[in-house]
Design a protein around this motif. Structure first.
Motif, PDB file in Angstrom:
ATOM      1  N   SER B  28      38.297  44.074  48.588  1.00 38.57           N
ATOM      2  CA  SER B  28      39.699  43.563  48.644  1.00 38.57           C
ATOM      3  C   SER B  28      40.336  44.317  47.828  1.00 38.57           C
ATOM      4  CB  SER B  28      39.557  42.007  48.449  1.00 38.57           C
ATOM      5  OG  SER B  28      40.907  41.656  48.057  1.00 38.57           O
ATOM      6  N   LYS B  30      42.934  43.025  46.281  1.00 41.21           N
ATOM      7  CA  LYS B  30      43.515  42.071  45.572  1.00 41.21           C
ATOM      8  C   LYS B  30      43.229  42.461  43.838  1.00 41.21           C
ATOM      9  CE  LYS B  30      42.414  38.505  47.345  1.00 41.21           C
ATOM     10  NZ  LYS B  30      41.899  37.104  47.453  1.00 41.21           N
ATOM     11  N   SER B  33      39.386  41.042  41.590  1.00 42.52           N
ATOM     12  CA  SER B  33      38.436  40.746  42.441  1.00 42.52           C
ATOM     13  C   SER B  33      37.263  41.991  42.387  1.00 42.52           C
ATOM     14  CB  SER B  33      38.832  40.627  44.076  1.00 42.52           C
ATOM     15  OG  SER B  33      39.681  41.864  44.300  1.00 42.52           O
ATOM     16  N   SER B  34      37.462  42.592  41.279  1.00 41.13           N
ATOM     17  CA  SER B  34      36.172  43.928  41.083  1.00 41.13           C
ATOM     18  C   SER B  34      35.052  43.124  40.605  1.00 41.13           C
ATOM     19  CB  SER B  34      36.602  44.783  40.365  1.00 41.13           C
ATOM     20  OG  SER B  34      36.551  44.321  39.043  1.00 41.13           O
ATOM     21  N   ASP B  37      35.082  42.108  37.310  1.00 40.76           N
ATOM     22  CA  ASP B  37      36.010  40.695  36.853  1.00 40.76           C
ATOM     23  C   ASP B  37      35.474  39.535  37.248  1.00 40.76           C
ATOM     24  OD1 ASP B  37      38.211  42.116  35.899  1.00 40.76           O
ATOM     25  OD2 ASP B  37      39.271  42.510  37.659  1.00 40.76           O
ATOM     26  N   LEU B  38      34.724  39.928  38.156  1.00 40.86           N
ATOM     27  CA  LEU B  38      33.506  38.547  38.805  1.00 40.86           C
ATOM     28  C   LEU B  38      32.886  38.132  37.639  1.00 40.86           C
ATOM     29  CD1 LEU B  38      33.515  37.281  41.657  1.00 40.86           C
ATOM     30  CD2 LEU B  38      31.418  38.526  41.955  1.00 40.86           C
TER      31      LEU B  38
END
Lengths: 130, 105
Positions: B28, B30, B33-34, B37-38
């Motif tokens: 994605s 966005k 959303s990597s 980051d998750l």
């Protein structure tokens, strides 16, 4: 709706059952509380419960039993009026005890739900593990 | 007498997240959303959950705790969230090691 909703829902149920147990404890504690006929009798508390909008259950309010109570003849009581009557609370010990068992079982059921939920989450963590 | 069909009451039925082929490969676009980051979000959430469990533990010790189950549930949630975060971390590390082992040339 998050990942641990089952726990939150079961938690709300435990909260309500805990309150129910507290109310019953207070009622049973006052089952022999008598008052003079000039005053109102001890009012037994009753829990009003509804389902919570986001899932789970919540306490909607409390109701109280009739302040008239029951007139009991007890001439030996120092609080008795001229005719020998005192006011006893309008509640039934056996009904309160039955509710006590129901509240306890309800609480235990919710505890079981949290146990199962934790086991389920733990099982999900095992996916793909060697 | 009418019998109503079974429907969800107040619950959102589970919908499996789906990715179509192209999106799945590209990922994605966005922001936030990597995978990094998750993991960071996961650790932040873990921190919040553990903080709540700690606060309730202090309340239990000082006698301010109203309901025992509030603490036990928070502790259980903290434990599972920790396990989940550790599992994600282990997987990431495994993937990294796997790549490091790749022969070059």
């Amino acid at each position: 709706m998050g990942a641990f909703d089952t726990l939150a829902i079961a938690g709300s149920s435990m909260g309500v059952h805990q309150t129910w147990l507290d109310v019953l404890a207070s009622n049973i504690a006052n089952v022999n509380t008598v008052t003079p006929t000039t005053q109102s009798a001890f009012q037994a508390q009753m829990l009003i419960v509804r389902s919570a909008p986001g899932g789970g259950v919540e306490v909607a309010g409390m109701a109280a039993s009739d302040p008239e109570g029951r007139l009991v003849s007890d001439p030996g009581n120092p609080m008795a009026d001229a005719d020998g009557y005192v006011r006893a609370p309008d509640m039934d010990m056996s009904a309160q005890m039955t509710q006590l068992v129901m509240a306890q079982r309800g609480f235990q059921a919710s505890v079981q739900v949290t146990k199962q939920a934790q086991e389920t989450y733990t099982a999900a963590l095992q996916i793909g593990r060697a | 007498m009418s019998v109503n069909g079974i429907e969800a009451i107040g619950f959102t039925p589970y919908v499996a997240p789906s990715l179509n082929g192209a999106e799945a490969v590209r990922g994605s676009s966005k922001v936030g959303s990597s995978f990094g980051d998750l993991v960071t979000d996961g650790i932040d959430r873990l921190d919040a959950v553990q903080d709540r469990a700690d606060k309730l533990a202090v309340q239990a010790a000082t006698g301010d705790l109203d309901n025992i189950h509030d603490y036990t549930i928070a502790a259980g949630e903290a434990s599972i969230t920790t396990q989940l975060t550790v599992a994600v971390r282990n997987r990431a590390l495994e993937a990294f090691t796997e790549i490091m082992r790749m022969p070059i040339g």
